[in-house]
Design a protein around this motif. Sequence first.
Motif, PDB file in Angstrom:
ATOM      1  N   HIS A 155       0.829  -1.207   0.000  1.00 24.56           N
ATOM      2  CA  HIS A 155       0.000   0.000   0.000  1.00 24.56           C
ATOM      3  C   HIS A 155       0.869   1.265   0.000  1.00 24.56           C
ATOM      4  O   HIS A 155       1.834   1.365   0.754  1.00 24.56           O
ATOM      5  CB  HIS A 155      -0.892  -0.029   1.246  1.00 24.56           C
ATOM      6  N   VAL A 156       0.526   2.216  -0.860  1.00 22.92           N
ATOM      7  CA  VAL A 156       1.273   3.476  -1.009  1.00 22.92           C
ATOM      8  C   VAL A 156       2.777   3.190  -0.986  1.00 22.92           C
ATOM      9  O   VAL A 156       3.531   3.738  -0.189  1.00 22.92           O
ATOM     10  CB  VAL A 156       0.888   4.507   0.071  1.00 22.92           C
ATOM     11  N   PHE A 157       3.210   2.335  -1.892  1.00 25.25           N
ATOM     12  CA  PHE A 157       4.606   1.898  -1.934  1.00 25.25           C
ATOM     13  C   PHE A 157       5.560   3.022  -2.300  1.00 25.25           C
ATOM     14  O   PHE A 157       6.784   2.888  -2.138  1.00 25.25           O
ATOM     15  CB  PHE A 157       4.761   0.755  -2.945  1.00 25.25           C
ATOM     16  N   GLN A 158       5.034   4.142  -2.783  1.00 27.77           N
ATOM     17  CA  GLN A 158       5.890   5.239  -3.229  1.00 27.77           C
ATOM     18  C   GLN A 158       6.688   5.861  -2.089  1.00 27.77           C
ATOM     19  O   GLN A 158       7.539   6.715  -2.322  1.00 27.77           O
ATOM     20  CB  GLN A 158       5.051   6.312  -3.923  1.00 27.77           C
ATOM     21  N   MET A 159       6.438   5.431  -0.862  1.00 33.38           N
ATOM     22  CA  MET A 159       7.241   5.913   0.259  1.00 33.38           C
ATOM     23  C   MET A 159       8.427   5.004   0.541  1.00 33.38           C
ATOM     24  O   MET A 159       9.214   5.272   1.438  1.00 33.38           O
ATOM     25  CB  MET A 159       6.358   6.059   1.497  1.00 33.38           C
ATOM     26  N   PHE A 160       8.549   3.918  -0.213  1.00 32.41           N
ATOM     27  CA  PHE A 160       9.685   3.013  -0.078  1.00 32.41           C
ATOM     28  C   PHE A 160      10.832   3.449  -0.980  1.00 32.41           C
ATOM     29  O   PHE A 160      10.609   4.037  -2.046  1.00 32.41           O
ATOM     30  CB  PHE A 160       9.284   1.591  -0.479  1.00 32.41           C
ATOM     31  N   ASP A 161      12.027   3.124  -0.563  1.00 37.57           N
ATOM     32  CA  ASP A 161      13.205   3.325  -1.408  1.00 37.57           C
ATOM     33  C   ASP A 161      13.320   2.094  -2.307  1.00 37.57           C
ATOM     34  O   ASP A 161      13.913   1.084  -1.933  1.00 37.57           O
ATOM     35  CB  ASP A 161      14.443   3.480  -0.522  1.00 37.57           C
ATOM     36  N   HIS A 162      12.711   2.171  -3.492  1.00 31.70           N
ATOM     37  CA  HIS A 162      12.620   1.009  -4.375  1.00 31.70           C
ATOM     38  C   HIS A 162      12.552   1.489  -5.823  1.00 31.70           C
ATOM     39  O   HIS A 162      12.023   2.575  -6.094  1.00 31.70           O
ATOM     40  CB  HIS A 162      11.357   0.200  -4.031  1.00 31.70           C
TER      41      HIS A 162
END
Length: 504
Positions: free
Chosen positions: A401-408
């Motif tokens: 969920h809301v993966f855009q906060m991960f460093d990926h």
Amino acid sequence: MANFVKLVVPKTPLLISTTIKHYLNGPPKPSWNLKNHLAMIMLKSILENTESQTIEEMQIGSARPVPVLAGMMANEIKINNKYRYEAQAHLEKILKPYEHVLDTEWKDLKEDGIISEWVQVPNDEWEKREIRKTILYLHGGAYYLCSKGSHRNITCSFAKKANARVLIIDYRLAPQNQFPAGLQDALAAYLYLLNPPKDAGFEPLNPKNIVIFGDSAGGGLSMALALAIRDAGLPSCAGIIGWSPWVDLTVSMPSMLDEECCDYIPKPSKSFIHKESQVEIEYKEKAAALTAKIKKQNIGPKIWHDSFDRPEGRIQMYAPNEGLAIPYVSPMLAESLGGLPPLLLVAGDSERLRDEAIYLAHRSAEPAKYKGPSYNAGKFEKSPFQAPTNTTLEVYEEMPHVFQMFDHPCTTKSYERTVEFINKVTNAINEPLPPSSFSCINTKGEFGPLKEYHKEIQKWENIGIVPSIKRELKIKTTRRSPSELLVYTVLLFAVFAYLSPINL
């Protein structure tokens, strides 16, 4: 930093054991590095142990602003209540069929305006441009957490990457403010952009320069705002963006109950609790009184399914059970999702909200084919909005969920694609928007068609029907409903502010 230490130190044994497992057994998903794995495990642990905090404490903690990113600036403003009154006039008309299930308290304004924030690159000369790209950002937090300041990593990044100005508002939050208070504030902000006061510092904006954007509950609110603008006959904006949008408050889609789901939001059968507080006591009393009034008066049509009736009380804090099928509460259940501005819907393949994003995308792109819940049968045919909506759906493999906060790498790709969408719909680049598309993007950034299990969602028969979920009661505590697990998403911001800050 003190709050971060307080949050992390008790989790030290968990972090150590997870690190060992990461190298011995590998991460839950092949592309997750140790930082991703640790953050996911810690967040999930936090979400399963929330009984020590009240709603008020969660709200205060989640509202703490993060610093403005280097090279950016943020200016606080207050949007005058006159725009709320204008929004109220529009909402009263489109909410007329549902007024018998709503608390009228949303009309009683207790503040003298909407605290908001403009985010920009200094000296950007935005006022002088022919195309004044503007993003109206609506933050996530399950409609009762977070603030304009908590999302500065996102707003600052897009102000720079999209060469735009970003307006983010502190819309009124539940449970103190019930639906449609948040929607009223969002619509008021849109009206403010279209017709600002003389001292606003900018001329009225062309609606085709405005993109409405939100994450999680903010993504759902963005969709609700798009529907309200359409139904009220107001000028349409350039486009709508939803990152992991929460568009089905009936929690009816399969991914919400998937035992194999690898998300930091636990499965709905795991109840969450808060320490009891005055806010919660008052909210529950008002909620019970409203439900009793609705059932006793029996005024107006029954607009809810029998599955919405729950003896234990509210399913959501944002709206009464009897109002969950209102299209501006659960946009996925709208009579029609046609006739909207272009949509960009983004979801993680491993998240619990994946299926509702997928189904909403198909309902908007092919409104005549996908007509919503069974208890709304026949309503699409009466809708004046049957033209397909240009819809771009992107499902990212292995992402939560809301993966855009991960460093990926998927975060980088999603940012690039979102900026590209903003530029296309605002005509900032001379390139037309392609036809509707539904894509699955792997961890290398390669595009492919949706998986077969994604396509199965299109055949789901229990759209908008609340599932039966057995949950465990705890003495002297207050249970949280399944979808309110989303409220703890806010902790992701606190954790990732330290674990994986977004690089401009």
